[in-house]
Enzyme design. Structure first.
Site, PDB file in Angstrom:
ATOM      1  N   ASP A 144       0.877  -1.159   0.000  1.00 60.98           N
ATOM      2  CA  ASP A 144       0.000   0.000   0.000  1.00 60.98           C
ATOM      3  C   ASP A 144       0.928   1.227   0.000  1.00 60.98           C
ATOM      4  O   ASP A 144       2.113   1.120   0.333  1.00 60.98           O
ATOM      5  CB  ASP A 144      -0.869  -0.040   1.263  1.00 60.98           C
ATOM      6  CG  ASP A 144      -1.663   1.222   1.448  1.00 60.98           C
ATOM      7  OD1 ASP A 144      -2.303   1.665   0.489  1.00 60.98           O
ATOM      8  OD2 ASP A 144      -1.631   1.779   2.568  1.00 60.98           O
ATOM      9  N   ASP A 179      -0.168   5.008   0.953  1.00 57.20           N
ATOM     10  CA  ASP A 179      -0.450   5.971   2.024  1.00 57.20           C
ATOM     11  C   ASP A 179      -0.359   5.304   3.397  1.00 57.20           C
ATOM     12  O   ASP A 179      -1.160   4.435   3.714  1.00 57.20           O
ATOM     13  CB  ASP A 179      -1.861   6.556   1.848  1.00 57.20           C
ATOM     14  CG  ASP A 179      -2.026   7.291   0.510  1.00 57.20           C
ATOM     15  OD1 ASP A 179      -1.160   8.112   0.204  1.00 57.20           O
ATOM     16  OD2 ASP A 179      -3.014   7.040  -0.201  1.00 57.20           O
TER      17      ASP A 179
HETATM   18  C1  G6P Z   1      -5.858   5.581  -0.251  1.00 52.80           C
HETATM   19  C2  G6P Z   1      -5.954   6.271   1.083  1.00 52.80           C
HETATM   20  C3  G6P Z   1      -7.348   6.813   1.327  1.00 52.80           C
HETATM   21  C4  G6P Z   1      -7.792   7.654   0.133  1.00 52.80           C
HETATM   22  C5  G6P Z   1      -7.743   6.840  -1.126  1.00 52.80           C
HETATM   23  C6  G6P Z   1      -8.127   7.647  -2.364  1.00 52.80           C
HETATM   24  O1  G6P Z   1      -6.532   4.370  -0.182  1.00 52.80           O
HETATM   25  O2  G6P Z   1      -5.634   5.373   2.139  1.00 52.80           O
HETATM   26  O3  G6P Z   1      -7.324   7.595   2.490  1.00 52.80           O
HETATM   27  O4  G6P Z   1      -9.110   8.149   0.331  1.00 52.80           O
HETATM   28  O5  G6P Z   1      -6.412   6.355  -1.311  1.00 52.80           O
HETATM   29  O6  G6P Z   1      -7.135   8.618  -2.570  1.00 52.80           O
HETATM   30  P1  G6P Z   1      -7.239   9.816  -3.599  1.00 52.80           P
HETATM   31  O7  G6P Z   1      -5.847  10.403  -3.585  1.00 52.80           O
HETATM   32  O8  G6P Z   1      -7.586   9.224  -4.930  1.00 52.80           O
HETATM   33  O9  G6P Z   1      -8.271  10.740  -3.097  1.00 52.80           O
HETATM   34 MG    MG Z   2      -2.784   3.107   3.598  1.00 53.25          MG
END
Ligand code: G6P
Ligand code: MG
Length: 216
Positions: A7, A9
């Site tokens: 992953d 983030d």
């Molecule tokens: C990851 C993060 C989420 C986020 C998602 C979409 O999964 O953990 O917190 O909402 O990505 O990210 P984006 O940058 O497309 O809004």
């Molecule tokens: Mg994450």
């Protein structure tokens, strides 16, 4: 074991905190309530639109579709302002060394992120080249806990799901990994990531041989 799927983030960079900051600003400035760090655990790994739905439900608020789309865009603008300042120094401790050890062990390296901002972040921190495959929010239709993002990664690498290990900081991400039929490594707190096969606070000093022994 043939592939490690990471992953982004909260595992490779601390952008989980930036997502929280941007959503919190939206809740405070536009919705009139606050969201706690504890509640934020429910947003990790979840898509942008689903995150907003969860925030609205949490605050017992409803909005029309147009306002929802506008607020999701606004949150992303604030989020992009935060990630634009990122440099290779923002790679979380232990990550670079762990990726090198993975490569040396002959294990493939994949990214499995629901974020549409994943590619620009990898570019800013200078590690695009470290990945054999990158699956991000532009390539999938279902966010975690759906296993799509990890199954697609395994498929593009031509490796069976049971030969993949997922590295995740999110409850939804651990569930996605398990539903994909993969082993799961939690990065964070064991009390939060209860379903993970094993949990580390971060990737500092994680040894591949010992990890695989613990998992299998
Ligand atoms: C990851 C993060 C989420 C986020 C998602 C979409 O999964 O953990 O917190 O909402 O990505 O990210 P984006 O940058 O497309 O809004
Ligand atoms: Mg994450």
């Amino acid at each position: 074991m043939k592939a490690f799927l990471f992953d982004l983030d909260g595992v490779i960079v601390d952008t989980a905190h930036f997502h929280y900051q941007a959503w919190r600003r939206l809740a405070n400035e536009k919705l009139g309530f606050d969201i706690s760090e504890e509640f934020n655990e429910n947003l990790k790994g979840v898509s942008r639109t689903e995150s907003l739905e969860r925030i609205l439900a949490h605050g017992n608020t409803t909005l029309d579709e147009g306002t929802k789309a506008a607020y999701a865009t606004l949150k992303n603008e604030w989020y992009v302002e935060l990630i634009n300042k990122m440099t290779p120094d923002d790679i979380l401790p232990g990550v670079k060394v762990f990726l090198e050890k993975t490569r040396q062990s002959g294990i493939k390296i994949g990214l499995g992120s629901v974020s549409k901002n994943a590619k620009p972040i990898l570019e800013k921190i200078g590690i695009v080249e470290d990945f054999d495959v990158i699956i991000d929010g532009t390539k999938i239709s279902k966010g975690k806990p759906d296993p799509e993002v990890f199954l697609k990664g395994a498929q593009e690498l031509n490796i069976a799901p049971h030969e993949c290990v997922v590295f995740e900081d999110a409850v939804a991400g651990i569930e996605a990994g398990k539903r994909a039929g993969m082993k799961t490594v939690g990065i964070g707190q064991a009390e939060v990531l209860k379903e993970a096969d094993i949990v580390f606070p971060n990737l500092v000093n994680v040894e591949i041989f010992e990890l695989l022994q613990a998992l299998f």
